[in-house]
Design a protein around this motif. Structure first.
Motif, PDB file in Angstrom:
ATOM      1  N   GLN A 142       0.823  -1.217   0.000  1.00 54.21           N
ATOM      2  CA  GLN A 142       0.000   0.000   0.000  1.00 54.21           C
ATOM      3  C   GLN A 142       0.854   1.263   0.000  1.00 54.21           C
ATOM      4  OE1 GLN A 142       0.810  -1.647   2.670  1.00 54.21           O
ATOM      5  NE2 GLN A 142       1.379  -0.088   4.165  1.00 54.21           N
ATOM      6  N   GLY A 143       2.130   1.130   0.282  1.00 55.66           N
ATOM      7  CA  GLY A 143       3.044   2.266   0.248  1.00 55.66           C
ATOM      8  C   GLY A 143       3.255   2.895   1.614  1.00 55.66           C
ATOM      9  N   THR A 144       4.413   3.514   1.772  1.00 56.20           N
ATOM     10  CA  THR A 144       4.728   4.240   2.999  1.00 56.20           C
ATOM     11  C   THR A 144       5.417   5.549   2.609  1.00 56.20           C
ATOM     12  OG1 THR A 144       5.795   4.087   5.177  1.00 56.20           O
ATOM     13  CG2 THR A 144       6.972   3.084   3.348  1.00 56.20           C
ATOM     14  N   GLN A 145       5.020   6.629   3.264  1.00 60.45           N
ATOM     15  CA  GLN A 145       5.515   7.954   2.901  1.00 60.45           C
ATOM     16  C   GLN A 145       6.885   8.202   3.518  1.00 60.45           C
ATOM     17  OE1 GLN A 145       4.013  10.570   0.963  1.00 60.45           O
ATOM     18  NE2 GLN A 145       6.049  11.479   1.205  1.00 60.45           N
ATOM     19  N   VAL A 146       7.797   8.679   2.696  1.00 56.48           N
ATOM     20  CA  VAL A 146       9.102   9.147   3.157  1.00 56.48           C
ATOM     21  C   VAL A 146       9.216  10.615   2.775  1.00 56.48           C
ATOM     22  CG1 VAL A 146      11.596   8.985   2.851  1.00 56.48           C
ATOM     23  CG2 VAL A 146      10.205   6.900   3.006  1.00 56.48           C
ATOM     24  N   THR A 147       9.440  11.461   3.761  1.00 56.73           N
ATOM     25  CA  THR A 147       9.580  12.892   3.521  1.00 56.73           C
ATOM     26  C   THR A 147      10.928  13.362   4.054  1.00 56.73           C
ATOM     27  OG1 THR A 147       7.200  13.216   3.738  1.00 56.73           O
ATOM     28  CG2 THR A 147       8.593  15.174   3.892  1.00 56.73           C
ATOM     29  N   VAL A 148      11.715  13.960   3.174  1.00 55.84           N
ATOM     30  CA  VAL A 148      13.027  14.476   3.544  1.00 55.84           C
ATOM     31  C   VAL A 148      12.949  15.994   3.559  1.00 55.84           C
ATOM     32  CG1 VAL A 148      15.486  14.476   3.031  1.00 55.84           C
ATOM     33  CG2 VAL A 148      14.078  12.484   2.451  1.00 55.84           C
ATOM     34  N   SER A 149      13.302  16.585   4.691  1.00 50.82           N
ATOM     35  CA  SER A 149      13.213  18.036   4.836  1.00 50.82           C
ATOM     36  C   SER A 149      14.606  18.660   4.875  1.00 50.82           C
ATOM     37  CB  SER A 149      12.462  18.389   6.114  1.00 50.82           C
ATOM     38  OG  SER A 149      13.191  17.945   7.239  1.00 50.82           O
ATOM     39  N   SER A 150      14.645  19.935   4.564  1.00 47.69           N
ATOM     40  CA  SER A 150      15.944  20.635   4.545  1.00 47.69           C
ATOM     41  C   SER A 150      16.295  21.196   5.907  1.00 47.69           C
ATOM     42  CB  SER A 150      15.897  21.770   3.523  1.00 47.69           C
ATOM     43  OG  SER A 150      14.860  22.663   3.850  1.00 47.69           O
TER      44      SER A 150
END
Length: 125
Positions: A117-125
């Motif tokens: 189903q997917g998993t969110q990966v968020t990379v921030s600065s």
């Protein structure tokens, strides 16, 4: 019934690390290729990495080579994606996927039979 369940996504700063897991169930995955793909908003689904379950051969997209590592644990029927030195452009929903190892192009999402189903990966600065 085959199920692939991803976990381990989240928010991380650029340069950081995350480890994704994919718990596979419903059958034996001997003779399968397990893959990770990702999809960012407004973009096509993109190949990230793949592993041949029987032999452990690993393959990577150029964009993640040297930073990501795919592995599998036969006893746990689990595939992992260790992501190091994450960059802003790694932000996406990450999907675990599986296909029978007939020698098909593992870089094409159309060749895969099963998807998580997917998993969110968020990379921030």
């Amino acid at each position: 019934q085959v199920q692939l369940v991803e976990s381990g996504g989240g928010l991380v700063q650029a340069g950081g690390s995350l480890s994704l897991s994919c718990a596979a169930s419903g059958r034996t995955f001997s003779g399968f290729v397990m893959g990770w793909f990702r999809q960012a908003p407004g973009k096509e689904r993109e190949y990230v990495a793949a592993i041949r379950w029987n032999y452990g051969n690993t393959y990577y997209a150029d964009s993640v080579k040297g930073r990501f590592t795919i592995s599998r644990d036969n006893a746990k029927n689990t595939v992992y994606l260790q992501m190091n030195n994450l960059k802003l452009e790694d932000t996406a929903v990450y999907y675990c996927t599986a296909m029978v190892d007939f020698g098909s192009d593992y870089r094409s999402p159309r060749n895969y039979d099963y998807w998580g189903q997917g998993t969110q990966v968020t990379v921030s600065s």
